[in-house]
Motif scaffolding. Structure first.
Motif, PDB file in Angstrom:
ATOM      1  N   CYS A 136      11.566  -1.053  19.253  1.00  0.00           N
ATOM      2  CA  CYS A 136      10.449  -1.077  18.195  1.00  0.00           C
ATOM      3  C   CYS A 136      10.989  -0.843  17.207  1.00  0.00           C
ATOM      4  CB  CYS A 136      10.071   0.667  18.694  1.00  0.00           C
ATOM      5  SG  CYS A 136       9.343   0.990  20.223  1.00  0.00           S
ATOM      6  N   SER A 137      10.748  -1.694  16.355  1.00  0.00           N
ATOM      7  CA  SER A 137      11.283  -1.549  15.230  1.00  0.00           C
ATOM      8  C   SER A 137      10.331  -0.786  13.789  1.00  0.00           C
ATOM      9  CB  SER A 137      10.949  -2.926  14.250  1.00  0.00           C
ATOM     10  OG  SER A 137      11.254  -3.833  15.141  1.00  0.00           O
ATOM     11  N   ILE A 138      10.704  -0.023  12.971  1.00  0.00           N
ATOM     12  CA  ILE A 138      11.041   1.521  12.225  1.00  0.00           C
ATOM     13  C   ILE A 138      11.297   1.196  10.876  1.00  0.00           C
ATOM     14  CG2 ILE A 138      11.081   3.361  11.436  1.00  0.00           C
ATOM     15  CD1 ILE A 138      12.414   4.161  14.570  1.00  0.00           C
ATOM     16  N   TYR A 139      10.101   0.526   9.927  1.00  0.00           N
ATOM     17  CA  TYR A 139      10.149   0.508   8.830  1.00  0.00           C
ATOM     18  C   TYR A 139       9.679   1.991   7.803  1.00  0.00           C
ATOM     19  CZ  TYR A 139       9.659  -4.044  10.374  1.00  0.00           C
ATOM     20  OH  TYR A 139      10.559  -5.452  10.790  1.00  0.00           O
ATOM     21  N   THR A 140      10.702   1.929   6.661  1.00  0.00           N
ATOM     22  CA  THR A 140      10.403   3.222   6.121  1.00  0.00           C
ATOM     23  C   THR A 140      10.918   2.942   4.654  1.00  0.00           C
ATOM     24  OG1 THR A 140      12.422   4.125   6.285  1.00  0.00           O
ATOM     25  CG2 THR A 140      11.182   4.835   7.590  1.00  0.00           C
TER      26      THR A 140
ATOM     27  N   ALA B 294       1.172  -1.193  -0.028  1.00  0.00           N
ATOM     28  CA  ALA B 294       0.125   0.152  -0.489  1.00  0.00           C
ATOM     29  C   ALA B 294       0.637   1.258   0.035  1.00  0.00           C
ATOM     30  CB  ALA B 294      -0.769  -0.079   1.138  1.00  0.00           C
ATOM     31  N   GLU B 295       2.229   0.869   0.341  1.00  0.00           N
ATOM     32  CA  GLU B 295       3.302   1.943   0.144  1.00  0.00           C
ATOM     33  C   GLU B 295       2.969   3.336   1.436  1.00  0.00           C
ATOM     34  OE1 GLU B 295       3.407   4.193  -3.603  1.00  0.00           O
ATOM     35  OE2 GLU B 295       3.816   2.009  -5.044  1.00  0.00           O
ATOM     36  N   VAL B 296       2.468   2.639   2.515  1.00  0.00           N
ATOM     37  CA  VAL B 296       2.673   3.222   3.446  1.00  0.00           C
ATOM     38  C   VAL B 296       4.164   4.147   4.520  1.00  0.00           C
ATOM     39  CG1 VAL B 296       1.885   3.172   6.489  1.00  0.00           C
ATOM     40  CG2 VAL B 296       0.370   2.234   4.852  1.00  0.00           C
ATOM     41  N   PRO B 297       4.483   4.941   4.249  1.00  0.00           N
ATOM     42  CA  PRO B 297       5.914   5.340   4.067  1.00  0.00           C
ATOM     43  C   PRO B 297       5.802   5.198   5.371  1.00  0.00           C
ATOM     44  CG  PRO B 297       4.253   7.746   3.954  1.00  0.00           C
ATOM     45  CD  PRO B 297       3.350   6.278   3.823  1.00  0.00           C
ATOM     46  N   LEU B 298       5.788   5.122   6.706  1.00  0.00           N
ATOM     47  CA  LEU B 298       5.852   4.337   8.161  1.00  0.00           C
ATOM     48  C   LEU B 298       5.265   3.489   8.566  1.00  0.00           C
ATOM     49  CD1 LEU B 298       7.724   5.396   9.939  1.00  0.00           C
ATOM     50  CD2 LEU B 298       6.889   6.998  11.349  1.00  0.00           C
ATOM     51  N   TYR B 299       5.551   2.853   8.905  1.00  0.00           N
ATOM     52  CA  TYR B 299       5.406   1.347   9.695  1.00  0.00           C
ATOM     53  C   TYR B 299       5.919   1.745  11.106  1.00  0.00           C
ATOM     54  CZ  TYR B 299       3.475  -3.406  10.330  1.00  0.00           C
ATOM     55  OH  TYR B 299       3.085  -4.769  11.287  1.00  0.00           O
ATOM     56  N   VAL B 300       5.397   1.460  12.024  1.00  0.00           N
ATOM     57  CA  VAL B 300       6.350   1.004  13.797  1.00  0.00           C
ATOM     58  C   VAL B 300       5.669   0.075  13.626  1.00  0.00           C
ATOM     59  CG1 VAL B 300       6.409   1.980  16.036  1.00  0.00           C
ATOM     60  CG2 VAL B 300       6.880   3.375  13.652  1.00  0.00           C
ATOM     61  N   ILE B 301       6.347  -0.815  14.562  1.00  0.00           N
ATOM     62  CA  ILE B 301       6.313  -2.204  15.280  1.00  0.00           C
ATOM     63  C   ILE B 301       6.701  -1.587  17.171  1.00  0.00           C
ATOM     64  CG2 ILE B 301       6.057  -4.511  15.596  1.00  0.00           C
ATOM     65  CD1 ILE B 301       6.423  -4.773  12.536  1.00  0.00           C
ATOM     66  N   ALA B 302       5.952  -2.000  18.045  1.00  0.00           N
ATOM     67  CA  ALA B 302       6.234  -1.263  19.660  1.00  0.00           C
ATOM     68  C   ALA B 302       6.030  -3.026  19.830  1.00  0.00           C
ATOM     69  CB  ALA B 302       5.425  -0.864  20.214  1.00  0.00           C
ATOM     70  N   ASP B 303       6.533  -4.056  20.405  1.00  0.00           N
ATOM     71  CA  ASP B 303       7.142  -5.126  20.995  1.00  0.00           C
ATOM     72  C   ASP B 303       7.513  -5.045  22.045  1.00  0.00           C
ATOM     73  OD1 ASP B 303       7.620  -8.063  21.791  1.00  0.00           O
ATOM     74  OD2 ASP B 303       8.024  -7.872  19.678  1.00  0.00           O
TER      75      ASP B 303
ATOM     76  N   GLN C 222       8.763  -2.657  -3.838  1.00  0.00           N
ATOM     77  CA  GLN C 222       8.879  -3.854  -4.503  1.00  0.00           C
ATOM     78  C   GLN C 222       7.457  -4.515  -3.439  1.00  0.00           C
ATOM     79  OE1 GLN C 222      12.113  -5.332  -6.401  1.00  0.00           O
ATOM     80  NE2 GLN C 222      11.283  -3.771  -8.141  1.00  0.00           N
ATOM     81  N   GLY C 223       6.317  -4.122  -2.332  1.00  0.00           N
ATOM     82  CA  GLY C 223       6.000  -4.914  -1.799  1.00  0.00           C
ATOM     83  C   GLY C 223       6.737  -5.086  -0.394  1.00  0.00           C
ATOM     84  N   ASP C 224       8.195  -4.829   0.031  1.00  0.00           N
ATOM     85  CA  ASP C 224       8.572  -5.010   1.913  1.00  0.00           C
ATOM     86  C   ASP C 224       8.608  -3.950   2.150  1.00  0.00           C
ATOM     87  OD1 ASP C 224       9.163  -5.996   3.890  1.00  0.00           O
ATOM     88  OD2 ASP C 224      10.964  -7.602   3.065  1.00  0.00           O
ATOM     89  N   TYR C 225       9.217  -3.546   2.922  1.00  0.00           N
ATOM     90  CA  TYR C 225       9.833  -2.397   3.442  1.00  0.00           C
ATOM     91  C   TYR C 225      11.752  -2.982   3.548  1.00  0.00           C
ATOM     92  CZ  TYR C 225       5.726  -0.260   4.793  1.00  0.00           C
ATOM     93  OH  TYR C 225       4.722   0.553   5.442  1.00  0.00           O
ATOM     94  N   ALA C 226      12.910  -2.268   3.680  1.00  0.00           N
ATOM     95  CA  ALA C 226      14.267  -2.273   3.590  1.00  0.00           C
ATOM     96  C   ALA C 226      13.890  -2.747   5.003  1.00  0.00           C
ATOM     97  CB  ALA C 226      14.971  -1.081   3.470  1.00  0.00           C
ATOM     98  N   GLU C 227      15.391  -3.372   5.393  1.00  0.00           N
ATOM     99  CA  GLU C 227      15.343  -3.526   7.333  1.00  0.00           C
ATOM    100  C   GLU C 227      15.734  -2.214   7.494  1.00  0.00           C
ATOM    101  OE1 GLU C 227      16.731  -6.422   8.751  1.00  0.00           O
ATOM    102  OE2 GLU C 227      15.940  -7.393   6.834  1.00  0.00           O
ATOM    103  N   PRO C 228      14.278  -3.008   8.937  1.00  0.00           N
ATOM    104  CA  PRO C 228      14.055  -1.864  10.336  1.00  0.00           C
ATOM    105  C   PRO C 228      15.358  -0.944  10.594  1.00  0.00           C
ATOM    106  CG  PRO C 228      14.056  -4.200  11.201  1.00  0.00           C
ATOM    107  CD  PRO C 228      14.081  -3.983   9.224  1.00  0.00           C
ATOM    108  N   THR C 229      14.886  -0.423  11.471  1.00  0.00           N
ATOM    109  CA  THR C 229      15.533   0.357  12.164  1.00  0.00           C
ATOM    110  C   THR C 229      15.131   0.057  13.328  1.00  0.00           C
ATOM    111  OG1 THR C 229      16.250   2.475  11.116  1.00  0.00           O
ATOM    112  CG2 THR C 229      16.491   2.670  13.395  1.00  0.00           C
TER     113      THR C 229
END
Length: 197
Positions: free
Chosen positions: A155-159, A140-149, A163-170
């Protein structure tokens, strides 16, 4: 894409929405226990109990968005948004929409207007947040996805969805500020009070 491919894709999306509407209508009539959250991921129904830890983190994220953008910000929690893929009726823990976002003709918020999603991990659905939901948000090209665990205290920050995935998270440990400046939310998210499970 050709005109025919566009029409096929639109017909598939309409059929998906109709099936999801049917599922959610049935679920609303079922005796879902109070305090449980329901969503559909890749055609599978998932019910998870809401925990206080979960809600505290969600509330702190929403509060940070309200502090940054004001009380009229289009930030939602547990509101259905249909995302790309097979029967993905997600209810993100936090979804931030564009100011210009409007509901579609069926009364749903559009995934095309989502600019930020945060999910707080639950033991039973962690695989969804790190897997199918991550891929759907990237598609969906959501520019920012954060997972709080709260289990890992991280937290994992995806930007930069491509092509259907994000680069490695911070990855950032709880207690360390999440530097989200330069992203669509352009803020520092404090995590020192994020509880752990």
């Amino acid at each position: 894409m050709t005109v025919l491919e566009d029409r096929i894709e639109m017909a598939d999306a309409d059929a998906n929405t109709e099936r999801l509407d049917e599922w959610f209508e049935r679920l609303e009539r079922m005796p879902v226990p109070e305090g449980y959250r329901v969503e559909i991921v890749e055609g599978n129904v998932h019910m998870t109990p809401q925990r206080d830890t979960h809600w505290i983190i969600i509330r702190r994220i929403v509060r940070a968005l309200e502090d940054k953008f004001g009380m009229h910000v289009k930030a939602f929690s547990d509101v259905r948004i249909d995302f790309p893929g097979h029967e993905n009726g997600f209810c993100p823990d936090v979804a931030l929409l564009k100011d210009s976002a409007k509901k579609d003709s069926t009364g749903h918020w559009r995934w095309q207007d989502v600019v930020f999603v945060a999910e707080v991990i639950s033991k039973g659905t962690a695989a969804n947040d790190y897997g199918p939901k991550r891929f759907a948000y990237a598609e969906a090209e959501v520019p920012l996805y954060v997972i709080a665990d709260p289990y890992q205290g991280r937290c994992s920050i995806y930007t930069d969805p491509k092509q259907g995935d994000y680069a490695e998270p911070t990855k950032v440990d709880f207690g360390t500020d999440l530097d989200l400046t330069g992203t669509v939310v352009d803020l520092i998210l404090k995590t020192e009070e994020f509880p752990r499970d």
